[in-house]
Write a protein that holds these residues in place. Structure first.
Motif, PDB file in Angstrom:
ATOM      1  N   LEU A   1       2.591 -21.507 -35.458  1.00  0.00           N
ATOM      2  CA  LEU A   1       3.495 -22.662 -35.924  1.00  0.00           C
ATOM      3  C   LEU A   1       4.863 -22.394 -36.378  1.00  0.00           C
ATOM      4  O   LEU A   1       5.780 -22.889 -35.942  1.00  0.00           O
ATOM      5  N   THR A   2       4.931 -20.992 -37.004  1.00  0.00           N
ATOM      6  CA  THR A   2       6.085 -20.366 -37.487  1.00  0.00           C
ATOM      7  C   THR A   2       6.700 -20.259 -36.354  1.00  0.00           C
ATOM      8  O   THR A   2       8.232 -20.243 -36.211  1.00  0.00           O
ATOM      9  N   ILE A   3       6.361 -19.580 -35.308  1.00  0.00           N
ATOM     10  CA  ILE A   3       6.895 -19.203 -33.955  1.00  0.00           C
ATOM     11  C   ILE A   3       7.672 -20.512 -33.193  1.00  0.00           C
ATOM     12  O   ILE A   3       8.832 -20.627 -32.997  1.00  0.00           O
ATOM     13  N   LEU A   4       6.789 -21.562 -33.201  1.00  0.00           N
ATOM     14  CA  LEU A   4       7.502 -22.802 -32.661  1.00  0.00           C
ATOM     15  C   LEU A   4       8.473 -23.376 -33.556  1.00  0.00           C
ATOM     16  O   LEU A   4       9.405 -24.096 -32.839  1.00  0.00           O
ATOM     17  N   ASP A   5       8.550 -23.055 -34.868  1.00  0.00           N
ATOM     18  CA  ASP A   5       9.499 -23.750 -35.696  1.00  0.00           C
ATOM     19  C   ASP A   5      11.017 -23.194 -35.078  1.00  0.00           C
ATOM     20  O   ASP A   5      11.961 -23.696 -35.425  1.00  0.00           O
ATOM     21  N   VAL A   6      10.750 -21.805 -34.619  1.00  0.00           N
ATOM     22  CA  VAL A   6      12.168 -21.107 -34.358  1.00  0.00           C
ATOM     23  C   VAL A   6      12.896 -21.740 -33.232  1.00  0.00           C
ATOM     24  O   VAL A   6      14.080 -21.892 -33.030  1.00  0.00           O
ATOM     25  N   PHE A   7      12.026 -22.681 -32.473  1.00  0.00           N
ATOM     26  CA  PHE A   7      12.876 -23.116 -31.355  1.00  0.00           C
ATOM     27  C   PHE A   7      13.402 -24.563 -31.777  1.00  0.00           C
ATOM     28  O   PHE A   7      14.214 -25.156 -30.754  1.00  0.00           O
TER      29      PHE A   7
ATOM     30  N   PHE B   1      14.900 -17.357 -26.153  1.00  0.00           N
ATOM     31  CA  PHE B   1      15.082 -16.345 -26.845  1.00  0.00           C
ATOM     32  C   PHE B   1      14.122 -15.161 -26.556  1.00  0.00           C
ATOM     33  O   PHE B   1      13.229 -15.445 -25.956  1.00  0.00           O
ATOM     34  N   THR B   2      14.729 -14.142 -26.949  1.00  0.00           N
ATOM     35  CA  THR B   2      13.968 -12.730 -26.241  1.00  0.00           C
ATOM     36  C   THR B   2      13.081 -12.377 -27.647  1.00  0.00           C
ATOM     37  O   THR B   2      12.836 -13.190 -28.560  1.00  0.00           O
ATOM     38  N   LEU B   3      12.104 -11.454 -27.152  1.00  0.00           N
ATOM     39  CA  LEU B   3      11.261 -11.109 -28.087  1.00  0.00           C
ATOM     40  C   LEU B   3      11.794 -10.653 -29.361  1.00  0.00           C
ATOM     41  O   LEU B   3      11.267 -10.930 -30.542  1.00  0.00           O
ATOM     42  N   ALA B   4      12.981  -9.895 -29.278  1.00  0.00           N
ATOM     43  CA  ALA B   4      13.755  -9.384 -30.524  1.00  0.00           C
ATOM     44  C   ALA B   4      14.111 -10.418 -31.207  1.00  0.00           C
ATOM     45  O   ALA B   4      13.984 -10.563 -32.419  1.00  0.00           O
ATOM     46  N   ASP B   5      14.602 -11.651 -30.656  1.00  0.00           N
ATOM     47  CA  ASP B   5      15.024 -12.581 -31.559  1.00  0.00           C
ATOM     48  C   ASP B   5      14.162 -13.326 -32.432  1.00  0.00           C
ATOM     49  O   ASP B   5      14.339 -13.616 -33.307  1.00  0.00           O
ATOM     50  N   LEU B   6      13.149 -13.729 -31.796  1.00  0.00           N
ATOM     51  CA  LEU B   6      11.718 -14.229 -32.482  1.00  0.00           C
ATOM     52  C   LEU B   6      11.143 -13.110 -33.550  1.00  0.00           C
ATOM     53  O   LEU B   6      10.760 -13.888 -34.611  1.00  0.00           O
TER      54      LEU B   6
ATOM     55  N   LEU C   1       3.558 -10.958 -29.432  1.00  0.00           N
ATOM     56  CA  LEU C   1       3.010 -10.817 -28.070  1.00  0.00           C
ATOM     57  C   LEU C   1       1.750 -11.449 -28.102  1.00  0.00           C
ATOM     58  O   LEU C   1       1.380 -12.538 -26.733  1.00  0.00           O
ATOM     59  N   ARG C   2       0.835 -11.372 -28.840  1.00  0.00           N
ATOM     60  CA  ARG C   2      -0.619 -12.055 -28.732  1.00  0.00           C
ATOM     61  C   ARG C   2      -0.570 -13.528 -28.810  1.00  0.00           C
ATOM     62  O   ARG C   2      -1.155 -14.488 -28.243  1.00  0.00           O
ATOM     63  N   LEU C   3       0.341 -13.853 -29.911  1.00  0.00           N
ATOM     64  CA  LEU C   3       0.475 -15.388 -30.239  1.00  0.00           C
ATOM     65  C   LEU C   3       1.163 -16.017 -29.114  1.00  0.00           C
ATOM     66  O   LEU C   3       0.868 -17.083 -28.614  1.00  0.00           O
ATOM     67  N   LEU C   4       2.186 -15.330 -28.652  1.00  0.00           N
ATOM     68  CA  LEU C   4       2.879 -16.178 -27.491  1.00  0.00           C
ATOM     69  C   LEU C   4       2.123 -16.266 -26.224  1.00  0.00           C
ATOM     70  O   LEU C   4       2.252 -17.117 -25.477  1.00  0.00           O
ATOM     71  N   GLY C   5       1.289 -15.140 -26.139  1.00  0.00           N
ATOM     72  CA  GLY C   5       0.259 -15.355 -25.163  1.00  0.00           C
ATOM     73  C   GLY C   5      -0.685 -16.542 -24.986  1.00  0.00           C
ATOM     74  O   GLY C   5      -0.669 -17.420 -24.030  1.00  0.00           O
ATOM     75  N   SER C   6      -1.020 -17.002 -26.349  1.00  0.00           N
ATOM     76  CA  SER C   6      -1.842 -18.153 -26.387  1.00  0.00           C
ATOM     77  C   SER C   6      -0.894 -19.261 -26.211  1.00  0.00           C
ATOM     78  O   SER C   6      -1.389 -20.458 -25.537  1.00  0.00           O
TER      79      SER C   6
ATOM     80  N   SER D   1      11.843 -15.494 -15.997  1.00  0.00           N
ATOM     81  CA  SER D   1      11.837 -14.289 -15.366  1.00  0.00           C
ATOM     82  C   SER D   1      12.444 -13.115 -16.073  1.00  0.00           C
ATOM     83  O   SER D   1      12.286 -12.001 -15.686  1.00  0.00           O
ATOM     84  N   ASP D   2      13.421 -13.713 -16.853  1.00  0.00           N
ATOM     85  CA  ASP D   2      14.250 -12.564 -17.548  1.00  0.00           C
ATOM     86  C   ASP D   2      13.624 -12.053 -18.948  1.00  0.00           C
ATOM     87  O   ASP D   2      14.188 -11.619 -19.652  1.00  0.00           O
ATOM     88  N   GLY D   3      12.307 -12.687 -19.290  1.00  0.00           N
ATOM     89  CA  GLY D   3      11.594 -12.249 -20.245  1.00  0.00           C
ATOM     90  C   GLY D   3      11.780 -13.243 -21.457  1.00  0.00           C
ATOM     91  O   GLY D   3      11.460 -12.861 -22.533  1.00  0.00           O
ATOM     92  N   ARG D   4      13.079 -14.053 -21.588  1.00  0.00           N
ATOM     93  CA  ARG D   4      13.203 -14.995 -22.588  1.00  0.00           C
ATOM     94  C   ARG D   4      12.329 -16.046 -22.636  1.00  0.00           C
ATOM     95  O   ARG D   4      11.631 -16.569 -21.642  1.00  0.00           O
ATOM     96  N   TYR D   5      11.959 -16.527 -23.841  1.00  0.00           N
ATOM     97  CA  TYR D   5      10.961 -17.583 -24.102  1.00  0.00           C
ATOM     98  C   TYR D   5      11.593 -19.082 -24.326  1.00  0.00           C
ATOM     99  O   TYR D   5      12.614 -18.946 -24.998  1.00  0.00           O
ATOM    100  N   GLN D   6      11.265 -19.902 -23.909  1.00  0.00           N
ATOM    101  CA  GLN D   6      11.597 -21.481 -24.141  1.00  0.00           C
ATOM    102  C   GLN D   6      10.444 -22.430 -24.381  1.00  0.00           C
ATOM    103  O   GLN D   6       9.313 -21.963 -23.919  1.00  0.00           O
ATOM    104  N   LEU D   7      10.743 -23.436 -24.824  1.00  0.00           N
ATOM    105  CA  LEU D   7       9.449 -24.427 -25.053  1.00  0.00           C
ATOM    106  C   LEU D   7       9.014 -24.835 -23.816  1.00  0.00           C
ATOM    107  O   LEU D   7       9.807 -25.056 -22.804  1.00  0.00           O
ATOM    108  N   GLY D   8       7.655 -25.100 -23.718  1.00  0.00           N
ATOM    109  CA  GLY D   8       7.073 -25.545 -22.573  1.00  0.00           C
ATOM    110  C   GLY D   8       7.005 -27.198 -22.660  1.00  0.00           C
ATOM    111  O   GLY D   8       7.626 -27.785 -23.330  1.00  0.00           O
ATOM    112  N   HIS D   9       6.138 -27.601 -21.768  1.00  0.00           N
ATOM    113  CA  HIS D   9       6.047 -29.203 -21.718  1.00  0.00           C
ATOM    114  C   HIS D   9       5.028 -29.804 -22.710  1.00  0.00           C
ATOM    115  O   HIS D   9       5.098 -30.929 -22.989  1.00  0.00           O
TER     116      HIS D   9
END
Length: 206
Positions: free
Chosen positions: A13-19, A26-31, A43-48, A59-67
């Protein structure tokens, strides 16, 4: 209470709050910087989160909110108010035009069908709520599909916090873009003047 806490859930939930920020990707470094978590933990939490479509990795490795967050947000009462306000307009558009009418939302470079009304004819565009596609043109969420055409009109005069569009779609040989655009413009005007628009807009603005 401390015994009710689940550390892994709270970290996710802390990760989701970043968005919840003007920055969308966000890059992994940003998160790691925003959460204070080790990259291996992230990486483990983002995988889930990615498996359940709460986040998406580009494709550039950056993360964004899903649906999934958007899908769940539509269960909130303002979402039901939005459906009660828009669905009759879609039903009327489908009945009078003989084409598929839909409410679309644009977010993070994708368009998603939120609501739909289909005409009672065999040859029609089969569109379902939850269908989504990448934007081919940043100026319009129109879907490019074989043998058909989609015409869209923005509904941004009512709910500034969400990029909502009305659309009509159907066979290219039958649906005429000028006529479809005129019908959509009229529907947007009617919706904007409707008292229900103020009832929907107020909760959304919170």
């Amino acid at each position: 209470m401390a015994q009710d806490r689940v550390e892994a859930v709270e970290r996710a939930l802390t990760i989701l709050d970043v968005f919840d920020a003007p920055q969308e990707r966000f890059t992994l470094a940003d998160l790691a910087s925003a959460t204070g978590f080790y990259k291996s933990t992230l990486l483990r939490l983002l995988g889930s989160l990615e498996r359940y479509d709460y986040v998406q990795r580009g494709s550039d490795g950056r993360y964004q909110l899903g649906h999934s967050p958007v899908r769940l947000a539509r269960r909130h009462p303002p979402g039901r108010q939005l459906a009660a306000w828009i669905q009759p307009a879609l039903d009327a558009l489908a009945e009078h035009s003989g084409e598929t009418a839909a409410l679309l939302e644009v977010a993070a470079g994708r368009a998603e069908c939120l609501l739909v009304a289909m005409p009672g004819v065999a040859l029609r565009h089969e569109l379902r709520p939850g269908e989504h596609w990448l934007l081919g043109d940043p100026r319009s969420p129109a879907l490019d599909f074989a043998g058909g055409i989609m015409v869209c009109q923005a509904l941004d005069t009512v709910l500034e916090s969400r990029a909502l569009w009305l659309s009509l779609s159907g066979p290219a040989g039958r649906l005429q873009p000028p006529e479809a655009a005129a019908r959509l413009n009229a529907a947007v005007g009617d919706l904007t003047r409707s008292p229900a628009s103020r009832q929907v807009a107020a909760p959304e603005a919170r």
